[in-house]
Motif scaffolding. Structure first.
Motif, short mmCIF file in Angstrom:
data_model
loop_
_atom_site.label_atom_id
_atom_site.label_comp_id
_atom_site.label_asym_id
_atom_site.label_seq_id
_atom_site.Cartn_x
_atom_site.Cartn_y
_atom_site.Cartn_z
N ARG A 1 54.66 -11.80 9.04
CA ARG A 1 54.00 -10.53 9.40
C ARG A 1 52.48 -10.61 9.28
O ARG A 1 51.76 -9.90 9.95
N ASP A 2 51.97 -11.43 8.41
CA ASP A 2 50.54 -11.53 8.17
C ASP A 2 49.85 -12.26 9.31
O ASP A 2 50.29 -13.32 9.73
N GLU A 3 48.75 -11.67 9.83
CA GLU A 3 47.97 -12.35 10.85
C GLU A 3 47.05 -13.34 10.16
O GLU A 3 46.31 -12.98 9.25
N ALA A 4 47.07 -14.58 10.62
CA ALA A 4 46.26 -15.61 10.00
C ALA A 4 44.85 -15.60 10.58
O ALA A 4 44.66 -15.67 11.79
N TYR A 5 43.85 -15.47 9.70
CA TYR A 5 42.45 -15.57 10.09
C TYR A 5 41.69 -16.10 8.89
O TYR A 5 41.75 -15.53 7.80
N GLY A 6 40.99 -17.19 9.08
CA GLY A 6 40.19 -17.76 7.99
C GLY A 6 41.07 -18.24 6.84
O GLY A 6 42.27 -18.43 6.97
N ALA A 7 40.42 -18.44 5.71
CA ALA A 7 41.12 -18.92 4.52
C ALA A 7 41.99 -17.81 3.92
O ALA A 7 41.83 -16.64 4.23
N PHE A 8 42.89 -18.21 3.05
CA PHE A 8 43.81 -17.29 2.38
C PHE A 8 43.20 -16.89 1.04
O PHE A 8 42.88 -17.74 0.21
N LEU A 9 43.03 -15.59 0.80
CA LEU A 9 42.51 -15.08 -0.45
C LEU A 9 43.66 -14.62 -1.33
O LEU A 9 44.56 -13.91 -0.86
N CYS A 10 43.65 -15.03 -2.59
CA CYS A 10 44.73 -14.62 -3.49
C CYS A 10 44.20 -14.49 -4.91
O CYS A 10 43.10 -14.92 -5.23
N GLU A 11 45.02 -13.89 -5.76
CA GLU A 11 44.72 -13.77 -7.18
C GLU A 11 45.00 -15.10 -7.88
O GLU A 11 45.67 -15.97 -7.34
N TYR A 12 44.51 -15.22 -9.12
CA TYR A 12 44.61 -16.50 -9.82
C TYR A 12 46.05 -16.97 -10.04
O TYR A 12 46.34 -18.15 -9.89
N GLY A 13 46.96 -16.06 -10.36
CA GLY A 13 48.35 -16.47 -10.59
C GLY A 13 48.97 -17.09 -9.35
O GLY A 13 49.67 -18.10 -9.42
N THR A 14 48.71 -16.50 -8.21
CA THR A 14 49.20 -17.03 -6.94
C THR A 14 48.51 -18.35 -6.63
O THR A 14 49.15 -19.31 -6.20
N PHE A 15 47.20 -18.41 -6.87
CA PHE A 15 46.44 -19.65 -6.64
C PHE A 15 47.03 -20.79 -7.47
O PHE A 15 47.21 -21.90 -6.98
N ARG A 16 47.33 -20.50 -8.73
CA ARG A 16 47.90 -21.52 -9.62
C ARG A 16 49.21 -22.06 -9.05
O ARG A 16 49.46 -23.27 -9.05
N GLU A 17 50.06 -21.18 -8.54
CA GLU A 17 51.34 -21.63 -7.97
C GLU A 17 51.14 -22.44 -6.69
O GLU A 17 51.83 -23.43 -6.47
N ILE A 18 50.18 -22.03 -5.86
CA ILE A 18 49.88 -22.79 -4.65
C ILE A 18 49.34 -24.17 -5.03
O ILE A 18 49.70 -25.18 -4.43
#
Length: 167
Positions: A40-57
């Motif tokens: 559902r999310d339209e992709a544009y540019g980089a992906f912004l996330c919170e630190y917990g999500t960043f850590r999992e990625i």
């Protein structure tokens, strides 16, 4: 937490946030419904996330590197000039400036790149499938974009690049 209060959440708060993010479905879904929901999310540019999500990625990326043998880089962007400012109006100006930095990072990086606001004056960036020299070139280009978006202010912006170690 960073934008509203300017604080880093505790480990217990991050665990609670992770519990809240978990979703489950009450009914059986087929693969097409799952794909539609996930895309559902339209992709544009980089992906912004919170630190917990960043850590999992980050963890997932390091596992993929071990499996596929690809290089990925972790970059740290630090804004150095405003650390002593305590004035309320200056703090608002800093937050506006950091929003411009964030916008420049998101629009200046690729769709598969990941950006996270680490604290008051730092961002951490994940550049998947990127070699060290390429990452330095990318970050130099993005830093020029940041300085342009800030009307060529005399801020000192530093970045460091390091290869992610495979798990």
């Amino acid at each position: 937490m960073y934008q509203t209060l300017g604080v880093k959440p505790s480990k217990s708060m991050l665990k609670l946030y992770e519990m809240i993010k978990k979703e489950s479905h009450d009914e059986d879904l087929d693969i097409m419904e799952i794909q539609q929901e996930l895309s559902r999310d339209e992709a544009y540019g980089a992906f912004l996330c919170e630190y917990g999500t960043f850590r999992e990625i980050y963890i997932m990326q390091s596992r993929m590197m071990g499996r596929l043998g690809i290089c990925s880089q972790l970059c740290l962007v630090t804004i150095l000039d405003h650390s002593q400012i305590k004035d309320q109006y200056a703090q608002k100006a800093i937050e506006r400036m950091m929003t411009k930095v964030q916008d420049a990072l998101l629009s200046g990086l690729r769709i598969g790149d990941v950006v996270c606001r680490l604290n008051v004056n730092q961002f951490v960036v994940l550049l998947p499938a990127c070699h060290n020299d390429d990452a330095k070139g990318v970050m130099s280009r993005v830093l020029r974009k940041i300085k342009y978006s800030l009307n060529h202010t005399t801020l000192t912006i530093d970045f460091m690049v390091g290869e992610i170690m495979p798990k």
